[in-house]
Design a protein around this motif. Structure first.
Motif, mmCIF file in Angstrom:
data_model
loop_
_atom_site.group_PDB
_atom_site.id
_atom_site.type_symbol
_atom_site.label_atom_id
_atom_site.label_comp_id
_atom_site.label_asym_id
_atom_site.label_seq_id
_atom_site.Cartn_x
_atom_site.Cartn_y
_atom_site.Cartn_z
ATOM 1 N N ASN A 1 12.420 5.236 2.475
ATOM 2 C CA ASN A 1 11.533 6.300 2.932
ATOM 3 C C ASN A 1 10.285 5.729 3.614
ATOM 4 O O ASN A 1 9.774 6.304 4.577
ATOM 5 N N VAL A 2 9.796 4.566 3.153
ATOM 6 C CA VAL A 2 8.604 3.996 3.774
ATOM 7 C C VAL A 2 8.910 3.525 5.185
ATOM 8 O O VAL A 2 8.118 3.762 6.117
ATOM 9 N N GLU A 3 10.045 2.860 5.391
ATOM 10 C CA GLU A 3 10.413 2.459 6.748
ATOM 11 C C GLU A 3 10.583 3.673 7.658
ATOM 12 O O GLU A 3 10.165 3.659 8.828
ATOM 13 N N GLU A 4 11.211 4.720 7.132
ATOM 14 C CA GLU A 4 11.396 5.927 7.942
ATOM 15 C C GLU A 4 10.051 6.506 8.362
ATOM 16 O O GLU A 4 9.858 6.878 9.533
ATOM 17 N N GLN A 5 9.104 6.557 7.435
ATOM 18 C CA GLN A 5 7.806 7.155 7.721
ATOM 19 C C GLN A 5 6.988 6.299 8.676
ATOM 20 O O GLN A 5 6.375 6.806 9.623
ATOM 21 N N ILE A 6 6.979 4.989 8.454
ATOM 22 C CA ILE A 6 6.232 4.109 9.357
ATOM 23 C C ILE A 6 6.868 4.113 10.737
ATOM 24 O O ILE A 6 6.174 4.138 11.765
ATOM 25 N N GLY A 7 8.190 4.105 10.788
ATOM 26 C CA GLY A 7 8.886 4.132 12.071
ATOM 27 C C GLY A 7 8.584 5.383 12.868
ATOM 28 O O GLY A 7 8.627 5.362 14.109
ATOM 29 N N ALA A 8 8.282 6.474 12.155
ATOM 30 C CA ALA A 8 7.952 7.736 12.818
ATOM 31 C C ALA A 8 6.448 7.941 12.951
ATOM 32 O O ALA A 8 6.012 9.002 13.418
ATOM 33 N N ASP B 1 0.605 9.829 -6.090
ATOM 34 C CA ASP B 1 0.350 10.408 -4.773
ATOM 35 C C ASP B 1 -1.001 9.955 -4.233
ATOM 36 O O ASP B 1 -1.126 9.538 -3.068
ATOM 37 N N VAL B 2 -2.022 9.989 -5.081
ATOM 38 C CA VAL B 2 -3.372 9.604 -4.650
ATOM 39 C C VAL B 2 -3.416 8.122 -4.276
ATOM 40 O O VAL B 2 -3.956 7.739 -3.228
ATOM 41 N N LEU B 3 -2.827 7.262 -5.111
ATOM 42 C CA LEU B 3 -2.838 5.828 -4.832
ATOM 43 C C LEU B 3 -2.029 5.488 -3.588
ATOM 44 O O LEU B 3 -2.355 4.541 -2.863
ATOM 45 N N SER B 4 -0.985 6.267 -3.330
ATOM 46 C CA SER B 4 -0.131 5.976 -2.175
ATOM 47 C C SER B 4 -0.883 6.150 -0.853
ATOM 48 O O SER B 4 -0.531 5.508 0.148
ATOM 49 N N ARG B 5 -1.884 6.981 -0.835
ATOM 50 C CA ARG B 5 -2.637 7.184 0.407
ATOM 51 C C ARG B 5 -3.314 5.885 0.841
ATOM 52 O O ARG B 5 -3.361 5.566 2.033
ATOM 53 N N ASP B 6 -3.828 5.124 -0.141
ATOM 54 C CA ASP B 6 -4.521 3.877 0.186
ATOM 55 C C ASP B 6 -3.545 2.793 0.625
ATOM 56 O O ASP B 6 -3.752 2.138 1.645
ATOM 57 N N TRP B 7 -2.464 2.574 -0.161
ATOM 58 C CA TRP B 7 -1.566 1.481 0.223
ATOM 59 C C TRP B 7 -0.785 1.802 1.493
ATOM 60 O O TRP B 7 -0.493 0.908 2.288
ATOM 61 N N TYR B 8 -0.476 3.083 1.723
ATOM 62 C CA TYR B 8 0.254 3.424 2.946
ATOM 63 C C TYR B 8 -0.638 3.206 4.172
ATOM 64 O O TYR B 8 -0.189 2.651 5.188
ATOM 65 N N ALA B 9 -1.889 3.594 4.069
ATOM 66 C CA ALA B 9 -2.822 3.368 5.179
ATOM 67 C C ALA B 9 -2.995 1.875 5.451
ATOM 68 O O ALA B 9 -3.057 1.446 6.616
ATOM 69 N N ALA B 10 -3.037 1.072 4.386
ATOM 70 C CA ALA B 10 -3.170 -0.376 4.559
ATOM 71 C C ALA B 10 -1.929 -0.964 5.230
ATOM 72 O O ALA B 10 -2.037 -1.864 6.080
ATOM 73 N N CYS B 11 -0.761 -0.457 4.879
ATOM 74 C CA CYS B 11 0.473 -0.934 5.508
ATOM 75 C C CYS B 11 0.512 -0.559 6.988
ATOM 76 O O CYS B 11 0.867 -1.391 7.845
ATOM 77 N N LEU B 12 0.156 0.667 7.299
ATOM 78 C CA LEU B 12 0.121 1.090 8.703
ATOM 79 C C LEU B 12 -0.806 0.206 9.517
ATOM 80 O O LEU B 12 -0.481 -0.195 10.647
ATOM 81 N N ALA B 13 -1.951 -0.113 8.958
ATOM 82 C CA ALA B 13 -2.934 -0.923 9.681
ATOM 83 C C ALA B 13 -2.455 -2.354 9.884
ATOM 84 O O ALA B 13 -2.806 -3.000 10.871
ATOM 85 N N ALA B 14 -1.638 -2.856 8.953
ATOM 86 C CA ALA B 14 -1.218 -4.254 8.999
ATOM 87 C C ALA B 14 -0.027 -4.498 9.912
ATOM 88 O O ALA B 14 0.184 -5.630 10.370
ATOM 89 N N ASP C 1 12.430 -0.144 1.580
ATOM 90 C CA ASP C 1 11.013 -0.199 1.207
ATOM 91 C C ASP C 1 10.523 -1.646 1.242
ATOM 92 O O ASP C 1 10.067 -2.210 0.240
ATOM 93 N N CYS C 2 10.599 -2.232 2.424
ATOM 94 C CA CYS C 2 10.121 -3.606 2.615
ATOM 95 C C CYS C 2 8.629 -3.709 2.342
ATOM 96 O O CYS C 2 8.135 -4.758 1.934
ATOM 97 N N VAL C 3 7.895 -2.648 2.604
ATOM 98 C CA VAL C 3 6.456 -2.636 2.333
ATOM 99 C C VAL C 3 6.122 -1.415 1.489
ATOM 100 O O VAL C 3 6.830 -0.422 1.490
ATOM 101 N N ALA C 4 5.032 -1.536 0.748
ATOM 102 C CA ALA C 4 4.494 -0.422 -0.035
ATOM 103 C C ALA C 4 3.236 -0.899 -0.724
ATOM 104 O O ALA C 4 2.218 -1.123 -0.087
ATOM 105 N N TYR C 5 3.314 -1.114 -2.036
ATOM 106 C CA TYR C 5 2.137 -1.298 -2.885
ATOM 107 C C TYR C 5 1.400 -2.615 -2.677
ATOM 108 O O TYR C 5 0.208 -2.708 -2.966
ATOM 109 N N CYS C 6 2.085 -3.649 -2.235
ATOM 110 C CA CYS C 6 1.564 -5.016 -2.346
ATOM 111 C C CYS C 6 0.916 -5.519 -1.062
ATOM 112 O O CYS C 6 1.036 -4.909 0.004
ATOM 113 N N PRO D 1 11.028 -4.808 -1.658
ATOM 114 C CA PRO D 1 10.124 -5.959 -1.536
ATOM 115 C C PRO D 1 8.653 -5.550 -1.614
ATOM 116 O O PRO D 1 7.817 -6.300 -2.100
ATOM 117 N N TYR D 2 8.348 -4.339 -1.095
ATOM 118 C CA TYR D 2 7.029 -3.716 -1.285
ATOM 119 C C TYR D 2 5.864 -4.529 -0.723
ATOM 120 O O TYR D 2 4.734 -4.393 -1.192
#
Length: 293
Positions: free
Chosen positions: A75-82, A98-111, A49-54, A20-21
């Protein structure tokens, strides 16, 4: 090796979708299709991967949780859960993905709040179930690693080994973002694709899978395109400060980077897909190709 949670006997039709991303509009479209088919929550599965890029991670997670469906831990749920520092996607360090993932992952963590993270941490790493005589498993990436990247052109011995280890008639996987189905003798590896991001095929539509009864005691696994309000999803990304290259991908159907793609899939960039599915006969004896609806 992941230990699948046994869901027991399920019933067809069954809708399976991946990635779903954080794409709220695409996720709403998946559930609208499920409602059109009259499917209950026990007839819908998500491969993770319920969350990611979007741009709507919190709203997307809330919608999925509210529907009460089974979700495999990506993998995203596992990482956020940890509360991990990165998405664990398996990208090569320094690549554009890899570079772009740093931005969207940080945004997901914050949200996402702690309750959502705890829910993600408790998701099953894989599931297995049966429909009639046919046996299935749903993985995110692979049996040993949920971020294992297995494209259609990837050497098939690994998929064959995992099918045999699971002792199922079909594995339904996600993670790679491109739908395909491959036969390995009397077993199938079926990648449902993802709902939240186009499959790099030059169209804004995304993908999901249906398992339906054939009327002759068999089951059909078919790939289906998903049309949704991609323009609104792109606006959500821009409003939320998510990476612009992925917002454009929702509109163009083309990925911003081909770093992770093998040669064959790279050459197919921009080519509309028509992946074959599978027909599981009853009793389970063989699988034959069927085209998407």
């Amino acid at each position: 090796m992941l230990s699948p949670r046994d869901l027991g006997a399920l019933r067809a039709p069954l809708l399976v979708f991946g990635g779903p991303y954080g794409n709220l509009q695409a996720t709403q479209a998946v559930f609208a299709e499920a409602d059109r088919l009259g499917l209950g929550p026990d007839q819908i599965l998500c491969s993770g991967d319920c969350v990611a890029y979007c741009g709507a991670p919190a709203a997307t997670v809330a919608l999925i949780r509210d529907r009460g469906i089974v979700v495999v831990q990506g993998n995203v749920e596992e990482q956020i859960g940890a509360n991990a520092a990165d998405c664990g996607c398996g990208y090569e360090p320094g690549t554009a993905c890899d570079v772009l993932s740093r931005d969207w992952y940080a945004a997901c963590l914050a949200a996402l709040d702690q309750e959502a993270a705890d829910w993600m941490a408790g998701l099953p790493a894989a599931v297995r179930f049966s429909i009639g005589k046919a046996r299935f498993a749903v993985l995110h990436g692979g049996l040993e690693r949920n971020n294992q990247i297995l494209f259609e052109s990837t050497e098939g011995d690994e998929r064959r080994r995992q099918l045999e280890a699971l002792d199922v008639d079909a594995v339904i996987a996600g993670h790679t973002g491109i739908p395909f189905t491959q036969a390995f003798g009397a077993r199938y590896w079926h990648n449902a694709g993802v709902a939240g991001m186009p499959a790099n095929d030059g169209t804004p539509q995304t993908w999901y899978t249906l398992i339906t009864e054939t009327g002759e005691g068999g089951l059909a696994l078919t790939h289906h395109r998903l049309a949704y309000d991609h323009a609104a999803a792109a606006r959500d990304m821009r409003a939320g400060g998510f990476p612009e290259p992925y917002a454009r991908a929702l509109e163009t159907g083309l990925w911003p980077s081909l770093d992770m793609l093998p040669v064959r899939e790279t050459a197919e960039t921009g080519r509309p897909l028509a992946p074959a599915g599978a027909l599981i006969e009853a009793p389970v004896k063989e699988l034959a190709a069927v085209r998407p609806g």
